[in-house]
Design a protein around this motif. Structure first.
Motif, PDB file in Angstrom:
ATOM      1  N   VAL A  58       0.824  -1.208   0.000  1.00  0.00           N
ATOM      2  CA  VAL A  58       0.000   0.000   0.000  1.00  0.00           C
ATOM      3  C   VAL A  58       0.865   1.269   0.000  1.00  0.00           C
ATOM      4  CG1 VAL A  58      -1.836   1.215   1.242  1.00  0.00           C
ATOM      5  CG2 VAL A  58      -1.882  -1.271   1.098  1.00  0.00           C
ATOM      6  N   GLU A  81      11.270   2.688   4.214  1.00  0.00           N
ATOM      7  CA  GLU A  81      10.972   1.276   4.457  1.00  0.00           C
ATOM      8  C   GLU A  81      12.060   0.710   5.374  1.00  0.00           C
ATOM      9  OE1 GLU A  81       8.625  -1.161   4.071  1.00  0.00           O
ATOM     10  OE2 GLU A  81      10.129  -2.449   4.988  1.00  0.00           O
ATOM     11  N   GLY A  82      11.623   0.054   6.445  1.00  0.00           N
ATOM     12  CA  GLY A  82      12.566  -0.472   7.414  1.00  0.00           C
ATOM     13  C   GLY A  82      13.393  -1.643   6.894  1.00  0.00           C
ATOM     14  N   ALA A 101      -5.859 -11.812  -4.291  1.00  0.00           N
ATOM     15  CA  ALA A 101      -6.972 -11.695  -5.242  1.00  0.00           C
ATOM     16  C   ALA A 101      -7.270 -10.202  -5.354  1.00  0.00           C
ATOM     17  CB  ALA A 101      -8.183 -12.451  -4.708  1.00  0.00           C
ATOM     18  N   ILE A 186      11.694   3.751  11.066  1.00  0.00           N
ATOM     19  CA  ILE A 186      11.280   4.889  11.894  1.00  0.00           C
ATOM     20  C   ILE A 186      11.273   4.425  13.346  1.00  0.00           C
ATOM     21  CG2 ILE A 186       9.455   6.561  12.383  1.00  0.00           C
ATOM     22  CD1 ILE A 186       8.465   6.081   9.484  1.00  0.00           C
ATOM     23  N   ASP A 374      -3.185  -1.597   6.070  1.00  0.00           N
ATOM     24  CA  ASP A 374      -3.332  -2.363   7.320  1.00  0.00           C
ATOM     25  C   ASP A 374      -3.054  -1.525   8.568  1.00  0.00           C
ATOM     26  OD1 ASP A 374      -3.953  -4.573   5.770  1.00  0.00           O
ATOM     27  OD2 ASP A 374      -2.622  -5.941   6.850  1.00  0.00           O
ATOM     28  N   VAL A 387      -5.882  -6.008   1.025  1.00  0.00           N
ATOM     29  CA  VAL A 387      -5.056  -5.046   0.288  1.00  0.00           C
ATOM     30  C   VAL A 387      -5.914  -4.244  -0.686  1.00  0.00           C
ATOM     31  CG1 VAL A 387      -4.220  -6.415  -1.696  1.00  0.00           C
ATOM     32  CG2 VAL A 387      -2.727  -4.771  -0.593  1.00  0.00           C
TER      33      VAL A 387
END
Ligand code: FAD
Length: 476
Positions: A58, A81-82, A101, A186, A374, A387
């Motif tokens: 996402v 992004e970690g 899907a 973060i 999420d 998703v």
């Protein structure tokens, strides 16, 4: 607060209500910002218009969609992004065991950001029909386009979706205003809503501090951004795991049908990948999931075939009621029933399992920050919606931010962000309630409930307007 409720036939359901205490927020602030002059922080820190925390499906889709929007083309965007850099996708290698899907609305999003052709050129499976049935009663429902023309869904590997996004983000000519940083976890946040400043401070694990006008939490179900926004969540631990695997079919076939059978322990789904391969999502108890992962491949294959074909004991009351209903509506269930292809092997090392739960944030926004995917909502995979809801958030948020920029407003302006929240809530809540309801309804073998759900499913299948409404809502 954590409450354990034991409901008859439903097994234990843990309801967890959480609110970050002010003292915790304070302790985070104290750790990083004690005696800090915030105006000095901003002048020394790198500044962005938008920082997206979390580069999953996402977050990456949002980064691409923002960068592609002409009204937002002068905004500086950073995706944090970690995890290490994405390893890429190779069509020559085995199918990934994480697939989704994808509904029509998500396909529209991918088309609008130029990612759909990239995926289609590699491998996307078009699903023409879905058949869902109940092991306790054989009640069944089928979803399909009347003429088998339109897809009811597309099955796409999660790694391919990520690859399509990262390929675009890597093209600096195409999107010069967006930057991606990996290994960029973060560690702490100080949101503008807490400081009263016009910007938030983002503190990374490597010690760097960044600032931004709008902070987006796309950091998944355990979202740090959500916690820092001090937002309540309603969550349910289903105490189930989703076992995934890639399986080989006994015989090659068209394989354009998605199958799902509700077993007393949870639903098992077989999603088509190619003429000879399908993907399994088997929701079951924690102990059974462990067994399924540990057992030899031949035993797993046998257990999977049994899950789809085994006859379960049926209650006489339910059988009689179903027979009466079928004769009233003039339906022969044996003619309508189709059976899934048998499976003859499981691909080596493709088995894995994931915890399943429900989560909904009481709010998606505050001044200067918003949640998507999420981080805001998590559902059971039984309807393949998780998703898709996140991609729907992406579309709504980009529209609202473009409106704010066009009107000369601040991107973090709550009056605009609240519109995103309202539109997303209107789309997400009915689906989330429906999916949670289905999980609850199918988690019991209690006769009155089996009777009610079987009659309901059969009637829904018979009356096109209701079925079409479901299809429109869930399949986009
Ligand atoms: C078995 C299973 C099957 C499913 N099938 C379907 C399906 O068929 N259809 C469907 O629509 N949905 C499905 N879902 C749901 C879907 O997988 C999720 O909704 C989706 O992956 C959520 O994506 P996300 O980007 O919001 O969150 P995530 O995938 O959780 O991504 C969050 C990202 O943020 C990063 N991150 C976290 N914290 C930090 C931090 N502090 N700093 C920096 N980065 C951070 C993480 O590393 C991660 O990359 C399924 C789920 C399961 C478990």
């Amino acid at each position: 607060m954590s409450v354990l409720i034991k409901a008859s036939g439903l097994g234990p359901v843990r309801l967890v209500f959480k609110q970050l205490s002010a003292s915790r927020a304070l302790s985070l602030s104290t750790k990083y910002y004690a005696e800090t002059d915030t105006s000095k922080q901003k002048s020394s820190a790198e500044h962005f218009d938008i920082i997206i925390g979390g580069g999953g499906l996402v977050g990456t889709a949002l980064a691409v969609a923002l960068a592609k929007n002409k009204v937002l083309s002068d905004k500086r965007i950073l995706l944090l992004e970690g995890a290490p850099p994405f390893r890429g996708f190779n069509v020559e290698t085995q199918y990934g065991n994480r697939v989704s899907a994808i509904n029509g609305n998500s396909v529209e999003l991918f088309k609008s950001i130029g990612a759909w052709d990239y995926m289609q050129e590699r491998r996307v499976k078009h699903v023409k029909q879905m058949q869902v049935w109940d092991a306790c009663s054989d009640a069944l429902i089928k979803f399909q386009d009347e003429h088998f023309a339109a897809d009811v869904a597309c099955i796409v590997e999660n790694d391919l979706m990520l690859d399509a996004m990262y390929a675009q983000l890597a093209d600096k000519n195409n999107m010069p205003n967006v930057e991606v940083r990996n290994n960029a976890r973060i560690e702490a946040l100080r949101l503008s809503v807490d400081t009263g400043d016009n910007y938030s401070q983002v503190h990374l694990k490597d010690g760097k501090t960044l600032t931004c006008e709008l902070m987006i939490g796309a950091d998944g179900a355990n979202s740090l951004v959500r916690k820092q926004m001090n937002i309540d969540v309603f969550s349910v631990d289903y105490e189930r795991r989703g076992v995934v695997a890639t399986v080989q079919l006994e015989d090659a076939c068209d394989n354009a049908v998605a199958w799902q059978r509700f077993l007393p322990t949870g639903p098992v789904a077989l999603l088509p990948l190619s003429e000879t391969l399908s993907s399994v999502v088997w929701s079951t108890t924690i102990a059974h999931a462990k067994e399924l992962l540990d057992m030899p491949a031949t035993d797993f294959t046998k257990a999977l075939n049994e899950a789809f074909f085994k006859e379960y004991p049926k209650d006489g009351v339910v059988v009689n009621a179903m027979n009466t209903l079928n004769s009233l509506i003039g339906r022969d269930p044996n003619i309508l029933r189709q059976y899934p292809p048998a499976v003859n092997d499981v691909i080596d090392k493709s088995r894995a399992s994931f915890p399943l739960g429900f989560l909904h944030a009481s709010s998606y926004v505050c001044s200067g920050a918003a949640l998507i995917g999420d981080a805001a909502h998590r559902v059971h995979p039984l309807a393949g919606q998780g998703v898709n809801l996140g991609f729907s958030d992406v579309r709504e948020l980009v529209k609202v931010l473009a409106d704010a920029a066009y009107a000369g407003a601040r991107l973090g302006d709550k009056h605009y962000l609240i519109k995103y929240e309202q539109r997303s809530l209107a789309k997400n809540v009915p689906i989330m309630v429906g999916v949670h309801g289905l999980h609850t309804l199918y988690s019991t073998t209690f006769t009155p409930v089996v009777l009610l759900r079987s009659l309901g499913l059969q009637l829904t299948d018979t009356f096109s307007p209701i079925k079409n409404l479901f299809m429109k809502r869930a399949m986009g």
